[in-house]
Design a protein around this motif. Structure first.
Motif, PDB file in Angstrom:
ATOM      1  N   GLY A   1      33.473  58.376  60.060  1.00 47.62           N
ATOM      2  CA  GLY A   1      31.763  58.291  60.045  1.00 47.62           C
ATOM      3  C   GLY A   1      31.401  57.115  59.038  1.00 47.62           C
ATOM      4  N   VAL A   2      32.142  56.096  58.826  1.00 44.61           N
ATOM      5  CA  VAL A   2      31.705  55.092  58.143  1.00 44.61           C
ATOM      6  C   VAL A   2      31.675  53.533  58.778  1.00 44.61           C
ATOM      7  CG1 VAL A   2      31.771  53.569  56.132  1.00 44.61           C
ATOM      8  CG2 VAL A   2      31.966  55.757  55.880  1.00 44.61           C
ATOM      9  N   LEU A   3      30.612  52.901  59.305  1.00 46.66           N
ATOM     10  CA  LEU A   3      30.572  51.780  60.206  1.00 46.66           C
ATOM     11  C   LEU A   3      30.043  50.503  59.301  1.00 46.66           C
ATOM     12  CD1 LEU A   3      29.032  53.236  63.279  1.00 46.66           C
ATOM     13  CD2 LEU A   3      31.499  52.812  62.937  1.00 46.66           C
ATOM     14  N   ILE A   4      30.726  49.537  59.144  1.00 41.14           N
ATOM     15  CA  ILE A   4      30.344  48.417  58.602  1.00 41.14           C
ATOM     16  C   ILE A   4      30.119  47.098  59.482  1.00 41.14           C
ATOM     17  CG2 ILE A   4      31.304  46.494  56.821  1.00 41.14           C
ATOM     18  CD1 ILE A   4      33.169  48.423  55.673  1.00 41.14           C
ATOM     19  N   CYS A   5      28.466  46.991  59.600  1.00 41.95           N
ATOM     20  CA  CYS A   5      28.113  46.347  60.680  1.00 41.95           C
ATOM     21  C   CYS A   5      27.818  45.003  60.064  1.00 41.95           C
ATOM     22  CB  CYS A   5      26.865  46.935  60.989  1.00 41.95           C
ATOM     23  SG  CYS A   5      26.911  48.559  61.587  1.00 41.95           S
ATOM     24  N   SER A   6      28.222  43.608  60.885  1.00 44.84           N
ATOM     25  CA  SER A   6      28.062  42.340  60.520  1.00 44.84           C
ATOM     26  C   SER A   6      26.847  41.775  60.495  1.00 44.84           C
ATOM     27  CB  SER A   6      29.252  41.604  60.846  1.00 44.84           C
ATOM     28  OG  SER A   6      29.402  41.618  62.252  1.00 44.84           O
TER      29      SER A   6
END
Ligand code: AMP
Ligand code: GLY
Length: 457
Positions: free
Chosen positions: A191-196
């Protein structure tokens, strides 16, 4: 070596004197019916079972549901770790005197409260926090609010639902990239997204609120990105007193060099050599003490492990990434072999509010754990591959994560993470070499493991 005497499971010590003492202890304990139930079925629970079976206070260990590894240390019972009515019936029928919870699901679903509120179970201690305490892991929004309330250093954040979606989009536009989006609820580690980019974050944010992670992402936490190196601290607490267990670093990505998809964890090193005493003093003063004081101030009943995931930022600051309400997996497979105390003694003192009188005794050697996974994990993978070679491993411990036995007793793969191979050595690099050599001796079709655990240390 573990030997089984009728219904008793105990750990054979090297000297005859110790053995006699242990037998005497077991007979005494048997009269007190110190039967124990461990919930869970992974590598973490195999490591718990290994520690519990060594306890002089353990006359019989049951594991629900357990795995072929845990069955070496006790009796597996076919009950799901979240089937509370079945657990109740089993505990009463088998005179279980303490329940130790491995995974988060039973805790988040309230097993502690279930026992406390039941006339027949209320005097049987559960090692694990109350339902509210487990919200530290069960809800990112809860844990962020807890940290802010108690001035515990963590990344700046805000939380949003469909009701204030527009505000969320505007908030994203004001952030620096990368931007971290987190589903509020449990999402099996995904459930963790790292968006650039801002655009990617906005699109993912909408999808999350639209149910990308089901109910877990009905609320989304948007968080500042922290640049640094992660490690974890494990704390055992009775809600007032606490003891710090060894630290560990987990390797979450599937690929070497920390590339590719996130997994449950592909290896661990305990202690991570970059963690200094000075850093631990800062962690204790600014994070652990305020966390335990926070439980008291908020009236949160917490008897169990707190897993504090930390970021050692490039700026030198130490901030909390996340709390979990349990031990880590595979960190437990590295941490527990270093922990020398009788674990049930420590649990008993935790339950009795005597934790402050205990000395935590740690093996100074480093431990390294390498996970052997199924080819394809963390995406689709096949199960049921025959596992060979474990008996050839002499210099490491092998914990079962996802295995099963067929009708003939043949050991088969049964999960994404299959086995955890742990080695101890004064020199952590040597411990990694040992784990790598042992990992190479085990075989099954599609075996995959990272050969670079510790590469960044
Ligand atoms: P969590 O479930 O909160 O532990 O997040 C899973 C992983 O995402 C963590 O172990 C980190 O590697 C990464 N992560 C979470 N939050 C942040 C953050 N604010 N900054 C950088 N990385 C993060
Ligand atoms: N290894 C990460 C976890 O247990 O959450």
């Amino acid at each position: 070596m573990i030997i089984k005497v009728k219904s008793l499971t105990l750990c054979k010590k090297s000297s005859k004197d110790k053995m006699a003492f242990r037998l005497k202890g077991v007979i005494l304990q048997k009269n007190h019916k110190m039967h124990l139930l461990l919930l869970g079925s992974g590598g973490r629970e195999h490591a718990f079972a290994y520690k519990i079976a060594q306890s002089a206070k353990c006359t019989k260990l049951f594991i629900a549901p357990g795995n072929p590894g845990t069955s070496e240390f006790g009796t597996n019972v076919h009950i799901s770790a979240t089937d509370f009515p079945a657990i109740k019936a089993f505990v009463l029928e088998n005179a279980v005197k303490m329940v130790i919870v491995g995974p988060e699901a039973p805790l988040v679903e309230g097993i502690f409260d279930f026992f406390l509120e039941d006339e027949d179970l209320k005097n049987i201690p559960v090692i694990g926090p109350s339902k509210v305490g487990a919200q530290l892991e069960g809800s990112k929004a809860f844990s962020k609010a807890f940290m802010i309330r108690h001035h515990i250093p963590t990344a700046a954040y805000n939380e949003f639902t469909q009701a204030n979606l527009q505000e969320g989009l505007e908030y994203i536009e004001q952030q620096k990239t990368p931007i971290v989006l987190k589903a509020d609820g449990l999402a099996a580690g995904k459930g963790v997204l790292i968006c650039s980019t801002i655009e990617e974050a906005k699109a993912e944010f909408r999808e999350m609120l639209d149910g990308k992670f089901g109910d877990a992402s009905a609320k989304v936490v948007i968080e500042e990105f922290m640049d640094g190196i992660e490690f974890s601290v494990f704390v055992l607490t009775d809600g007032k007193n606490y003891k710090i267990l060894p630290t560990a670093k987990d390797y979450k990505r599937i690929g070497e060099g920390d590339a590719g998809l996130n997994t449950g964890g592909m290896g661990a090193v305990s202690p991570p050599p970059f963690v200094t005493e000075n850093m631990m003093q800062i962690v204790e003063e600014t994070i652990i003490k305020p966390t335990i004081a926070g439980f008291q101030q908020d009236g949160i009943v917490y008897i169990g492990f707190v897993y504090v995931g930390l970021m050692y930022l490039k700026t030198g600051e130490l901030k909390v990434v996340e709390y979990n309400c349990r031990m880590g997996d595979p960190e437990t497979e590295a941490v527990f072999p270093r922990w020398k105390n009788d674990i049930i003694d420590v649990f008993q003192s935790t339950v009795d509010g005597r934790l402050s009188t205990m000395n935590i005794d740690i093996d100074e050697r480093a431990a390294t754990t390498i996970i052997l996974a199924s080819g394809g994990y963390p995406q689709d993978f096949e199960k049921g591959k025959v596992i060979t070679g474990i008996a050839d491993v002499k210099d490491s411990m092998v914990f079962h994560c996802g295995t099963k036995q067929d009708g003939n007793g043949t050991l088969l793969t049964n999960g994404g993470r299959v086995l955890a191979v742990t080695s101890l050595h004064e020199d952590w690099k040597k411990a990694i070499e040992l784990s790598n050599e042992s990992a190479a001796k085990i075989n099954y079709e599609g075996k995959y493991y990272r050969r670079d655990i510790g590469f960044d240390l």
